[in-house]
Design a protein around this motif. Structure first.
Motif, PDB file in Angstrom:
ATOM      1  N   ARG A 538       0.831  -1.212   0.000  1.00 51.60           N
ATOM      2  CA  ARG A 538       0.000   0.000   0.000  1.00 51.60           C
ATOM      3  C   ARG A 538       0.859   1.253   0.000  1.00 51.60           C
ATOM      4  NH1 ARG A 538      -4.923   1.466  -1.752  1.00 51.60           N
ATOM      5  NH2 ARG A 538      -5.946   2.980  -0.381  1.00 51.60           N
ATOM      6  N   ILE A 539       1.927   1.221   0.787  1.00 53.06           N
ATOM      7  CA  ILE A 539       2.850   2.378   0.804  1.00 53.06           C
ATOM      8  C   ILE A 539       3.461   2.576  -0.584  1.00 53.06           C
ATOM      9  CG2 ILE A 539       4.994   3.300   1.763  1.00 53.06           C
ATOM     10  CD1 ILE A 539       4.381   1.742   4.330  1.00 53.06           C
ATOM     11  N   ILE A 540       3.852   1.466  -1.202  1.00 54.96           N
ATOM     12  CA  ILE A 540       4.496   1.538  -2.522  1.00 54.96           C
ATOM     13  C   ILE A 540       3.550   2.131  -3.558  1.00 54.96           C
ATOM     14  CG2 ILE A 540       5.432   0.139  -4.408  1.00 54.96           C
ATOM     15  CD1 ILE A 540       6.435  -1.821  -2.218  1.00 54.96           C
ATOM     16  N   ARG A 541       2.288   1.730  -3.530  1.00 55.36           N
ATOM     17  CA  ARG A 541       1.356   2.122  -4.599  1.00 55.36           C
ATOM     18  C   ARG A 541       0.641   3.429  -4.336  1.00 55.36           C
ATOM     19  NH1 ARG A 541      -1.546  -3.619  -6.417  1.00 55.36           N
ATOM     20  NH2 ARG A 541       0.374  -4.582  -7.242  1.00 55.36           N
ATOM     21  N   SER A 542       0.400   3.749  -3.068  1.00 55.73           N
ATOM     22  CA  SER A 542      -0.446   4.907  -2.763  1.00 55.73           C
ATOM     23  C   SER A 542       0.329   6.079  -2.159  1.00 55.73           C
ATOM     24  CB  SER A 542      -1.568   4.497  -1.800  1.00 55.73           C
ATOM     25  OG  SER A 542      -2.370   3.475  -2.374  1.00 55.73           O
ATOM     26  N   TYR A 543       1.545   5.853  -1.657  1.00 57.39           N
ATOM     27  CA  TYR A 543       2.262   6.951  -0.998  1.00 57.39           C
ATOM     28  C   TYR A 543       3.594   7.282  -1.693  1.00 57.39           C
ATOM     29  CZ  TYR A 543      -1.088   6.548   2.801  1.00 57.39           C
ATOM     30  OH  TYR A 543      -2.245   6.547   3.528  1.00 57.39           O
ATOM     31  N   THR A 544       3.975   6.501  -2.666  1.00 57.18           N
ATOM     32  CA  THR A 544       5.202   6.791  -3.414  1.00 57.18           C
ATOM     33  C   THR A 544       4.926   6.597  -4.896  1.00 57.18           C
ATOM     34  OG1 THR A 544       6.042   4.514  -3.326  1.00 57.18           O
ATOM     35  CG2 THR A 544       6.670   5.971  -1.518  1.00 57.18           C
ATOM     36  N   ARG A 545       5.686   7.293  -5.691  1.00 52.67           N
ATOM     37  CA  ARG A 545       5.623   7.096  -7.139  1.00 52.67           C
ATOM     38  C   ARG A 545       7.046   7.317  -7.657  1.00 52.67           C
ATOM     39  NH1 ARG A 545       1.961   5.025  -8.290  1.00 52.67           N
ATOM     40  NH2 ARG A 545       0.171   6.278  -8.919  1.00 52.67           N
ATOM     41  N   GLU A 546       7.814   6.237  -7.734  1.00 53.56           N
ATOM     42  CA  GLU A 546       9.229   6.344  -8.082  1.00 53.56           C
ATOM     43  C   GLU A 546       9.719   5.018  -8.633  1.00 53.56           C
ATOM     44  OE1 GLU A 546      11.633   6.873  -4.580  1.00 53.56           O
ATOM     45  OE2 GLU A 546      10.488   5.417  -3.432  1.00 53.56           O
ATOM     46  N   ALA A 547      10.881   5.103  -9.313  1.00 55.46           N
ATOM     47  CA  ALA A 547      11.504   3.880  -9.815  1.00 55.46           C
ATOM     48  C   ALA A 547      12.369   3.236  -8.753  1.00 55.46           C
ATOM     49  CB  ALA A 547      12.353   4.201 -11.040  1.00 55.46           C
ATOM     50  N   GLY A 548      12.920   4.051  -7.857  1.00 51.51           N
ATOM     51  CA  GLY A 548      13.777   3.543  -6.799  1.00 51.51           C
ATOM     52  C   GLY A 548      13.021   3.340  -5.504  1.00 51.51           C
ATOM     53  N   VAL A 549      13.739   3.465  -4.387  1.00 49.62           N
ATOM     54  CA  VAL A 549      13.107   3.189  -3.090  1.00 49.62           C
ATOM     55  C   VAL A 549      13.401   4.288  -2.061  1.00 49.62           C
ATOM     56  CG1 VAL A 549      13.063   0.686  -3.377  1.00 49.62           C
ATOM     57  CG2 VAL A 549      15.113   1.766  -2.449  1.00 49.62           C
ATOM     58  N   ARG A 550      13.870   5.450  -2.516  1.00 46.19           N
ATOM     59  CA  ARG A 550      14.204   6.500  -1.547  1.00 46.19           C
ATOM     60  C   ARG A 550      12.967   6.997  -0.802  1.00 46.19           C
ATOM     61  NH1 ARG A 550      18.242   9.062  -5.245  1.00 46.19           N
ATOM     62  NH2 ARG A 550      20.290   8.411  -4.498  1.00 46.19           N
ATOM     63  N   ASN A 551      11.910   7.340  -1.543  1.00 52.38           N
ATOM     64  CA  ASN A 551      10.706   7.825  -0.882  1.00 52.38           C
ATOM     65  C   ASN A 551      10.048   6.733  -0.056  1.00 52.38           C
ATOM     66  OD1 ASN A 551      10.744  10.508  -1.784  1.00 52.38           O
ATOM     67  ND2 ASN A 551       9.941   9.892  -3.786  1.00 52.38           N
ATOM     68  N   LEU A 552      10.165   5.499  -0.505  1.00 52.39           N
ATOM     69  CA  LEU A 552       9.643   4.377   0.283  1.00 52.39           C
ATOM     70  C   LEU A 552      10.349   4.318   1.636  1.00 52.39           C
ATOM     71  CD1 LEU A 552       7.985   1.787   0.619  1.00 52.39           C
ATOM     72  CD2 LEU A 552       9.769   0.573  -0.656  1.00 52.39           C
ATOM     73  N   GLU A 553      11.663   4.507   1.637  1.00 52.98           N
ATOM     74  CA  GLU A 553      12.399   4.511   2.897  1.00 52.98           C
ATOM     75  C   GLU A 553      11.986   5.689   3.772  1.00 52.98           C
ATOM     76  OE1 GLU A 553      17.025   4.042   4.484  1.00 52.98           O
ATOM     77  OE2 GLU A 553      16.619   4.554   2.383  1.00 52.98           O
ATOM     78  N   ARG A 554      11.727   6.844   3.154  1.00 51.04           N
ATOM     79  CA  ARG A 554      11.294   8.010   3.934  1.00 51.04           C
ATOM     80  C   ARG A 554       9.944   7.763   4.596  1.00 51.04           C
ATOM     81  NH1 ARG A 554      13.050  10.890  -0.885  1.00 51.04           N
ATOM     82  NH2 ARG A 554      15.115  11.767  -0.526  1.00 51.04           N
ATOM     83  N   GLU A 555       9.027   7.142   3.867  1.00 47.94           N
ATOM     84  CA  GLU A 555       7.705   6.867   4.450  1.00 47.94           C
ATOM     85  C   GLU A 555       7.815   5.864   5.589  1.00 47.94           C
ATOM     86  OE1 GLU A 555       5.111   8.593   3.751  1.00 47.94           O
ATOM     87  OE2 GLU A 555       6.117   9.696   2.166  1.00 47.94           O
ATOM     88  N   ILE A 556       8.667   4.852   5.437  1.00 48.88           N
ATOM     89  CA  ILE A 556       8.876   3.888   6.534  1.00 48.88           C
ATOM     90  C   ILE A 556       9.495   4.592   7.731  1.00 48.88           C
ATOM     91  CG2 ILE A 556      10.197   1.847   7.210  1.00 48.88           C
ATOM     92  CD1 ILE A 556       9.848   0.810   4.348  1.00 48.88           C
ATOM     93  N   ALA A 557      10.473   5.492   7.469  1.00 54.46           N
ATOM     94  CA  ALA A 557      11.088   6.255   8.562  1.00 54.46           C
ATOM     95  C   ALA A 557      10.055   7.143   9.256  1.00 54.46           C
ATOM     96  CB  ALA A 557      12.229   7.098   8.006  1.00 54.46           C
TER      97      ALA A 557
END
Length: 816
Positions: A538-557
């Protein structure tokens, strides 16, 4: 003088026997006064007898000075008849006698006696005739003798003054010969020469020889004296330095700065020519005052030469399995990169020495390009050094500045080598696609030498001014796009494309790496916080839109911070609770809105139902793949072709090519040849604020226009990508993996791709391919038959003569 000599000669009885006194290592000349020390018994008896019987004695030199009792054949034939002036007996039994030579004499006969020899002698008379040549020889001999006296410190100046008053050639020759520092044989030769001219020539020869010898001795003595003075001076200064160091509290064993530098240069392992240059610069430094500006420049230069590694290397870890384990520990996926590193290690294991590869990782931000360089260095047990090229516009940043400039430094590559401290590190040049250039030069041109394995064995930095070997360095560059990198620079690098992660890969990365890292970094325990798979997706699809994982790490943080705050607030005022007693927090899909707020992105989903004029295309962006909805409507008008949605030039040209293809096939579609003269065609791609470009939407544009013209719906569960030509051929496109991922995410069931892209499907993960029906086509006619809900082409006559129906005529009659 002659009168005195005549009186003395008259006192000699030339026919009577004369006592003989053999001389050792000395020759007496006529007219000279010399002391004699007599010690042999026979010689003392002969001296006493002569002193008592008229004081006349014959002195002749014996040939071998070591013989105590010489025979007649052991004594020279020519000697000197002398007068004994004084006899003195010494306490040790020897006798000292003072004698004066009267004239030359030749021994004619020996008369043996019990105590000493007696001899019959005859006088040797010299010719008194003086001519011009004799006078010239005399003057030459006098001049040489003056030089001889000046060079010989043993002869006093009084002797020189006394001889200068002698103007008789015979007397001068004898007097000068008696003072020559020469061996007995040479003196005896002069004594035995009767002809005055020959004697002077012989004397001149001997004088010149002695002068040459004395000159050499004086030079040697002067050199020795200077060395002695320098040694004494050095000793004195060294003692002073010791005293000064003692006052400063330094021990005597401490080495000077120059000695330490010299030892470091010798131990550095520099090549011969560079070592010679370093020693030369050190010599210049030693000659300079300590506070001179030039001295500081040379000292900094020597420090850089010594800090750069010349022979130190790290030993490569060539365990292939261990290297793969380390790479897998640090990164998920990226199989192509890992395979390339393992290939390099395998070759290195077989050949022991190999030129370092020049790799370029090209991919969108956040996919792990930089961290991958660190992981490679760890897998190979090499040192790692990194610097960024982003925004660099000065060529001197790569090659360094000349030493003539104040504050000059080597280039970034040499600085990275110093930082690494070994000859074979892994050096990462980050953001190579963001290099700039201006009037100060082009850094990308300077990199051509450093990143060429055939040239970087002799990389020349402007500051060091010596060749440095970079062939053992493993260079890794990173870039987000290739079109900004000059072609010659691209040609020198092995480009490895790293595409964006799909949802399943991001999920695995979050579970294995990101979540544990952030939980630990925020002071939490793995047992107290956990993320469910649904929450991560859900975080990947609804809270980030990127090819990498930087924003994904920020949301987890962000979630970990909020969890940490809750725990801190609960424990406030109660003292620090034990970690094991803390309640476990489970982050599931329902809790995300509480921690992260409203969702930021909504998935572009497929159309709910098929409609005319609406087709679904696929596009690639820097953050991954997206779907494009192409909308077309037909309006009454006058042949206008309207394109909206902030389209780039390439996409506009692609739409024009699609329209030209349709017009060329108008009859096949059941359209009038001039159908476009009375209508306007408006094509729009939503999200008008987002720039869009590229040729890959060509077939989607053609399908949308055909669908709108014919009123036939396009399948809502089908997406397509491919470039269209005027003849309707479908050409290959890029970014297929990302496009298929976007199709999967949008719920698409069927995807049309160019036939040439079929070979790229092997790079697509199986979980994507199993959800999609992927059809590879090479012509637009095939794509239209598949994309539209019914065939757009009119029926042809059958062999039986029946005619095909034209269901489109009713609609097109209105358009015509």
């Amino acid at each position: 003088m002659d009168k005195i000599k005549k009186e003395r000669l008259s006192g000699v009885d030339w026919g009577a026997p004369l006592p003989l006194l053999p001389l050792r290592d000395m020759v007496i000349f006529p007219g000279t006064v010399a002391p004699l020390f007599v010690g042999r018994p026979k010689s003392i008896e002969a001296l006493d007898h002569a002193f008592e019987s008229g004081r006349i004695i014959m002195l002749a030199t014996q040939k071998n000075a070591k013989v105590d009792e010489p025979k007649a054949d052991g004594i020279y034939e020519v000697g000197c008849v002398t007068e004994i002036l004084q006899v003195l007996r010494l306490p040790d039994g020897t006798v000292k006698a003072l004698v004066e030579g009267i004239d030359r004499a030749r021994i004619k006969e020996y008369i043996g006696g019990p105590k000493f020899f007696s001899v019959i002698v005859e006088r040797i008379e010299t010719k008194k005739k003086i001519n011009a040549s004799t006078t010239a020889l005399l003057r030459a001999a006098q001049s040489l003798f003056e030089r001889y006296v000046k060079l010989n410190p043993v002869i006093s100046k009084d002797v020189a003054r006394g001889l200068s008053g002698i103007d008789h050639a015979d007397s001068f020759a004898d007097a000068a010969a008696s003072h020559l520092i020469s061996d007995t044989t040479k003196k005896q030769e002069i004594l035995g020469t009767v002809n005055i001219k020959i004697r002077l020539e012989l004397l001149i020869s001997k004088l010149q020889e002695e002068i040459d010898i004395l000159a050499i001795e004086n030079r040697v003595r002067g050199r020795v004296k200077k060395q002695m003075e320098k040694s004494q001076r050095d000793y004195y200064l060294t003692e002073q330095m010791k005293a000064i160091q003692k006052e400063l509290g330094r021990s005597e064993g401490d080495k000077t700065e120059f000695e330490e530098l010299r030892e470091k240069i010798d131990a550095s392992g520099m090549p011969g020519d560079i070592h010679k240059k370093a020693v030369k610069e050190l010599g210049r430094l030693e000659q300079m005052p300590p506070m001179s500006a030039e001295g500081t420049v040379i000292r900094n230069y020597l420090d850089w030469l010594l800090d750069v590694p010349w022979k130190k290397r790290t030993r490569d870890k060539l365990d292939i399995k261990q290297a793969l384990k380390i790479l897998n520990e640090d990164h998920y996926g990226l199989d192509e990169v890992k395979e390339r590193i393992l290939e390099y290690l395998s070759v290195l294991k077989l050949v022991n020495k190999m030129k370092g590869p020049i790799l370029c990782f090209c991919g969108p931000p956040g996919v792990g390009k930089t961290s991958l360089g660190k992981s490679i260095a760890r897998a190979m047990s090499r040192k790692f050094s990194r610097f960024s090229l982003g925004g660099m516009r000065d060529e001197a940043e790569i090659r360094g500045h000349r030493r003539t400039y104040i504050g000059a430094l080597p280039g970034r590559i040499i600085q990275a080598m110093k930082k690494a401290g070994t000859k074979n590190p892994v050096i990462m040049l980050d953001e190579i696609d963001k290099l700039s250039s201006d009037y100060r030069g082009d850094p990308s041109a300077a990199l051509l030498e450093a990143l060429d394995p055939e040239q970087n064995t002799a990389f020349n930095d402007h500051y060091l001014e010596v060749d440095y070997d970079l062939s053992e360095v493993m260079f890794i560059t990173t870039a987000n796009m290739l079109h900004t990198i000059p072609r010659p620079l691209q040609d020198r690098m092995e480009i490895i494309t790293i595409s964006g992660y799909n949802d399943s890969e991001k999920e695995q990365i979050a579970k294995r790496f990101l979540a544990p890292k952030q939980i630990k970094g925020h002071g939490l325990e793995q047992k107290s916080v956990s993320f469910t798979s649904d929450a991560i997706v859900r975080i990947i699809r609804s809270y980030t839109r990127e090819a990498g994982v930087r924003n994904l790490e920020r949301e987890i943080a962000r979630i970990c911070r909020k969890v940490a705050r809750k725990i801190a607030e609960k424990e406030e005022g109660k003292g620090k609770a034990k970690r094991s007693l803390r309640p476990k927090t489970v982050i599931n899909e329902k809790a995300l809105e509480q921690y992260l707020g409203e969702i930021k992105f909504r998935d572009e989903l497929k159309e709910e139902k098929s409609g005319a004029g609406v087709a679904t295309g696929l596009a690639w962006t820097e953050v991954g793949g997206v779907i494009l909805k192409v909308e077309t409507i037909i309006l009454s008008g006058k042949t206008k072709f309207i394109l909206t949605g902030k389209l780039g030039d390439v996409m506009k040209e692609s739409a024009q090519a699609a329209l030209s293809y349709i017009r060329s096939r108008a009859r096949d579609f059941g359209l009038a040849r001039d159908f476009h003269n009375k209508i306007d065609i408006h094509v729009h791609i939503p999200e008008g604020a987002t720039p869009k470009d590229g040729p890959s939407a060509g077939i989607a544009l053609a399908a949308s226009i055909v669908s709108a013209l014919l009123g036939i719906a396009v399948r809502h569960d089908l997406a397509m990508t491919g470039e269209i030509t005027l003849r309707g051929n479908i050409l290959t496109v890029g970014g297929l993996k990302e496009k298929l991922l976007a199709a999967q995410r949008a719920g698409i069931k069927t995807v049309i791709i160019p036939k040439e892209n079929k070979r790229d499907l092997k790079e697509v993960s199986e979980n994507i391919k199993k959800d999609l029906e992927i059809i590879a086509l090479e012509h637009m006619d095939e794509a239209l038959k598949l994309a539209l809900v019914k065939t757009p082409f009119k029926k042809v006559k059958s062999k039986s003569g029946s005619k095909r129906s034209r269901p489109q005529e009713s609609r097109m009659s209105a358009l015509n």
